[in-house]
Design an enzyme around this catalytic site. Structure first.
Site, PDB file in Angstrom:
ATOM      1  CG  ASN A  84      -1.557   1.383   1.395  1.00  0.00           C
ATOM      2  OD1 ASN A  84      -2.528   1.597   0.731  1.00  0.00           O
ATOM      3  ND2 ASN A  84      -1.245   2.181   2.552  1.00  0.00           N
ATOM      4  CB  SER A 135      -2.274  -0.336  -9.407  1.00  0.00           C
ATOM      5  OG  SER A 135      -1.763   0.520 -10.250  1.00  0.00           O
ATOM      6  CE1 TYR A 150       0.528   7.619  -7.549  1.00  0.00           C
ATOM      7  CE2 TYR A 150      -1.244   8.293  -8.799  1.00  0.00           C
ATOM      8  CZ  TYR A 150      -0.750   7.629  -7.636  1.00  0.00           C
ATOM      9  OH  TYR A 150      -1.691   6.917  -6.994  1.00  0.00           O
ATOM     10  CE  LYS A 154       0.418   3.959  -6.926  1.00  0.00           C
ATOM     11  NZ  LYS A 154       0.518   2.954  -5.948  1.00  0.00           N
TER      12      LYS A 154
END
Length: 278
Positions: A84, A135, A150, A154
């Protein structure tokens, strides 16, 4: 939840990770939770025999291995791993420097890889387990100006998760990529988001998106993190959990939009696509 599980959760001192840890502990589950600051974990969650707070630097493989070993030593096994920990680096691709970009990859991608490498020997030995990689819908639909790095982290996490699923299936280990939409947590506060050190004014759309995230979306996100945590617990109880799980109406809609665009491109350019075989 029918049986007691041992959970290993990274980034658990705030946001979704903290909410998930609290929900699990309230249900009598065993939780090993990591944070960069042991003090922050101990401040947020009272110490009980079911809770193991761990100070971990996830970009340091030795640190993650030490934490995994401690969790197994304390609880005897690990059933569910939740990667996480992460943060959002905002800014257009041109204006972010190499250090800013690599740091986001170090935390969001290589941090998760360190945890996976550290925990896999235990899961293989058990011949069971579930790895849940958090993700983002930005890891499936990346068409946002000013969020490229970013998104790239992901997307990378999603890609390695698909490969992981294929690799660990023979050991009885499940893998799920979770793509949340916007969640009303502190994710967009300064401690969890990076902004470019050298912004370029000409990128008007990029500037608008960055400002939107910080000044408008923060505190108004439509996703309820309590419900997301509940969904993750429900996911962990599934006999055959999905590889891809989209959470939130915004995530669901954006995923459908991306699929439509890909389908349109496949249909429109089918002749060209099929023209390159021998």
């Amino acid at each position: 939840m029918d049986t007691k599980k041992v959970w290993f959760i990274t980034g658990a001192s705030k946001g979704l990770g903290l909410i998930l840890a609290k929900q699990l502990l309230s249900k009598g589950q065993q939780v090993a939770a990591t944070s960069r600051s042991l003090e922050s974990l101990e401040k947020e969650i009272p110490q009980t025999e079911n809770f193991l707070p761990l100070e971990v630097n996830i970009v340091d493989e030795k640190s993650t291995q030490k934490a995994v070993n401690k969790a197994v030593e304390t609880f005897g096994r690990i059933d569910v791993v939740v990667n996480n920990a992460g943060y959002a680096q905002l800014g257009t691709l041109e204006e972010l420097n190499d250090e800013e970009s690599r740091k986001n990859f170090d935390v969001n991608v290589f941090g998760a890889l360190n945890v996976i490498r550290s925990v896999m020997p235990q899961l293989r030995q058990q011949k069971k387990g579930h790895i849940i990689n958090i993700s983002s819908i930005a890891g499936f639909n990346g068409m946002y100006a000013g969020v490229g790095i970013y998104c790239a982290t992901k997307f990378a996490l999603a890609g390695l998760s698909e490969a992981l699923a294929a690799e660990v299936k023979e050991f009885g280990i499940n893998t799920t990529i979770v793509y949340p939409g916007t969640l009303r947590t502190n994710f967009l506060e300064s401690s969890s988001v990076g902004v470019p050190k050298a912004p370029i004014a000409e990128y008007t759309e990029g500037r608008r998106i960055v400002d939107l995230h910080i000044d408008v979306l923060n505190g108004t996100q439509q996703g309820d993190p309590e419900k997301v945590a509940h969904a993750l617990i429900e996911l962990s109880d599934m006999e055959n959990p999905p590889l891809h799980l989209f959470l939130g109406s915004d995530s669901f809609e954006l995923a459908q939009n991306k699929i439509k665009i890909v389908e349109q491109d496949l249909q429109q350019y089918e002749k060209l696509s099929l023209s390159t075989d021998f």
